[in-house]
Design a protein around this motif. Structure first.
Motif, mmCIF file in Angstrom:
data_model
loop_
_atom_site.group_PDB
_atom_site.id
_atom_site.type_symbol
_atom_site.label_atom_id
_atom_site.label_comp_id
_atom_site.label_asym_id
_atom_site.label_seq_id
_atom_site.Cartn_x
_atom_site.Cartn_y
_atom_site.Cartn_z
ATOM 1 N N GLU A 17 19.118 -37.408 -50.265
ATOM 2 C CA GLU A 17 18.933 -38.282 -49.161
ATOM 3 C C GLU A 17 17.567 -38.412 -48.950
ATOM 4 O O GLU A 17 16.797 -37.481 -48.600
ATOM 5 C CB GLU A 17 19.637 -37.586 -47.870
ATOM 6 C CG GLU A 17 21.077 -37.705 -47.937
ATOM 7 C CD GLU A 17 21.710 -37.119 -46.607
ATOM 8 O OE1 GLU A 17 21.291 -37.437 -45.473
ATOM 9 O OE2 GLU A 17 22.396 -36.187 -46.675
ATOM 10 N N SER A 18 16.737 -39.614 -49.194
ATOM 11 C CA SER A 18 15.305 -39.623 -49.163
ATOM 12 C C SER A 18 14.762 -39.304 -47.537
ATOM 13 O O SER A 18 13.842 -38.815 -47.568
ATOM 14 C CB SER A 18 14.777 -40.939 -49.483
ATOM 15 O OG SER A 18 15.609 -42.004 -48.882
ATOM 16 N N SER A 19 15.658 -39.851 -46.713
ATOM 17 C CA SER A 19 15.230 -39.606 -45.303
ATOM 18 C C SER A 19 15.271 -38.219 -44.715
ATOM 19 O O SER A 19 14.305 -37.846 -44.202
ATOM 20 C CB SER A 19 16.414 -40.445 -44.287
ATOM 21 O OG SER A 19 17.761 -39.965 -44.648
ATOM 22 N N LEU A 20 16.137 -37.522 -45.537
ATOM 23 C CA LEU A 20 16.003 -35.938 -45.153
ATOM 24 C C LEU A 20 14.887 -35.382 -46.031
ATOM 25 O O LEU A 20 14.132 -34.495 -45.554
ATOM 26 C CB LEU A 20 17.198 -35.158 -45.582
ATOM 27 C CG LEU A 20 17.391 -33.745 -45.371
ATOM 28 C CD1 LEU A 20 17.188 -33.416 -43.832
ATOM 29 C CD2 LEU A 20 18.564 -33.104 -45.878
ATOM 30 N N ARG A 39 14.642 -36.038 -55.479
ATOM 31 C CA ARG A 39 15.824 -36.556 -55.175
ATOM 32 C C ARG A 39 16.918 -36.156 -56.246
ATOM 33 O O ARG A 39 18.016 -36.638 -56.002
ATOM 34 C CB ARG A 39 15.813 -38.132 -54.773
ATOM 35 C CG ARG A 39 14.779 -38.164 -53.586
ATOM 36 C CD ARG A 39 14.806 -39.735 -52.911
ATOM 37 N NE ARG A 39 16.178 -39.915 -52.914
ATOM 38 C CZ ARG A 39 16.623 -41.171 -52.971
ATOM 39 N NH1 ARG A 39 15.637 -42.252 -53.558
ATOM 40 N NH2 ARG A 39 17.800 -41.585 -52.773
ATOM 41 N N ALA A 40 16.629 -35.639 -57.205
ATOM 42 C CA ALA A 40 17.561 -35.444 -58.213
ATOM 43 C C ALA A 40 17.310 -34.376 -58.812
ATOM 44 O O ALA A 40 16.115 -33.702 -59.098
ATOM 45 C CB ALA A 40 17.593 -36.650 -59.373
ATOM 46 N N LEU A 41 18.356 -33.559 -59.771
ATOM 47 C CA LEU A 41 18.149 -32.360 -60.395
ATOM 48 C C LEU A 41 17.071 -32.492 -61.599
ATOM 49 O O LEU A 41 16.041 -31.450 -61.561
ATOM 50 C CB LEU A 41 19.317 -31.851 -61.108
ATOM 51 C CG LEU A 41 19.363 -30.655 -61.769
ATOM 52 C CD1 LEU A 41 19.033 -29.463 -61.016
ATOM 53 C CD2 LEU A 41 20.631 -30.253 -62.467
ATOM 54 N N ASP A 42 17.030 -33.601 -62.225
ATOM 55 C CA ASP A 42 16.044 -33.470 -63.323
ATOM 56 C C ASP A 42 14.530 -33.670 -62.778
ATOM 57 O O ASP A 42 13.751 -32.943 -63.470
ATOM 58 C CB ASP A 42 16.176 -34.612 -64.344
ATOM 59 C CG ASP A 42 16.315 -36.175 -63.569
ATOM 60 O OD1 ASP A 42 16.470 -36.355 -62.380
ATOM 61 O OD2 ASP A 42 16.322 -37.285 -64.411
ATOM 62 N N GLU A 43 14.487 -34.148 -61.789
ATOM 63 C CA GLU A 43 13.132 -34.534 -61.251
ATOM 64 C C GLU A 43 12.457 -32.779 -60.640
ATOM 65 O O GLU A 43 11.550 -32.669 -60.846
ATOM 66 C CB GLU A 43 13.124 -35.396 -59.905
ATOM 67 C CG GLU A 43 11.960 -35.733 -59.465
ATOM 68 C CD GLU A 43 11.864 -36.542 -58.011
ATOM 69 O OE1 GLU A 43 10.987 -37.099 -57.578
ATOM 70 O OE2 GLU A 43 13.000 -37.331 -57.876
#
Length: 131
Positions: A17-20, A39-43
């Motif tokens: 959730e980008s807002s969180l 925002r993702a596992l790979d990132e």
């Protein structure tokens, strides 16, 4: 909870959730922490391999599915950055999830949503205990 400007601690916030991510980033930055977010596992894994973090706050489920990427991230952190503290946030907390998380070295499993003052207190306590 405020950090000293000479030696701010580094946090990684991982949530789909980008807002969180934005709210937590603003909150902890204003308290004197250096904050990165993913925002993702790979990132998140990419950031963990190129940076050093004192504490990671991660959601359990990152892809909007039933998968538990937060546990995969916790396992990676324990193997490659064992000094990094890990907080897992989840709206799906169960005793089984908590037990599996603890077995992977997660320091704290908290229900989501978590009031910001409470989360800040937990982060401060974990980082103080780590010194």
């Amino acid at each position: 909870m405020a950090q000293t400007p000479e030696n701010p601690q580094n946090l990684l916030i991982v949530d789909d959730e980008s807002s969180l991510c934005w709210v937590l980033g603003q909150f902890f930055t204003s308290a004197g922490y250096r904050v990165d977010s993913a925002r993702a596992l790979d990132e998140a894994l990419g950031l963990m391999t190129t940076g050093r973090y004192d504490l990671v706050i991660s959601d359990l489920r990152l892809s909007g599915t039933q998968s538990e990427e937060g546990l995969l991230l916790a396992d990676f952190v324990r193997r490659f950055a064992p000094e990094t503290r890990v907080v897992l946030l989840t709206a799906f907390a169960t005793q089984e999830i908590s037990s599996r998380a603890r077995a992977l070295g997660v320091d704290l499993v908290l229900p989501k949503p978590q009031p910001l003052p409470d989360l800040a207190r937990h982060v401060s306590e974990l980082l103080t205990a780590a010194r």
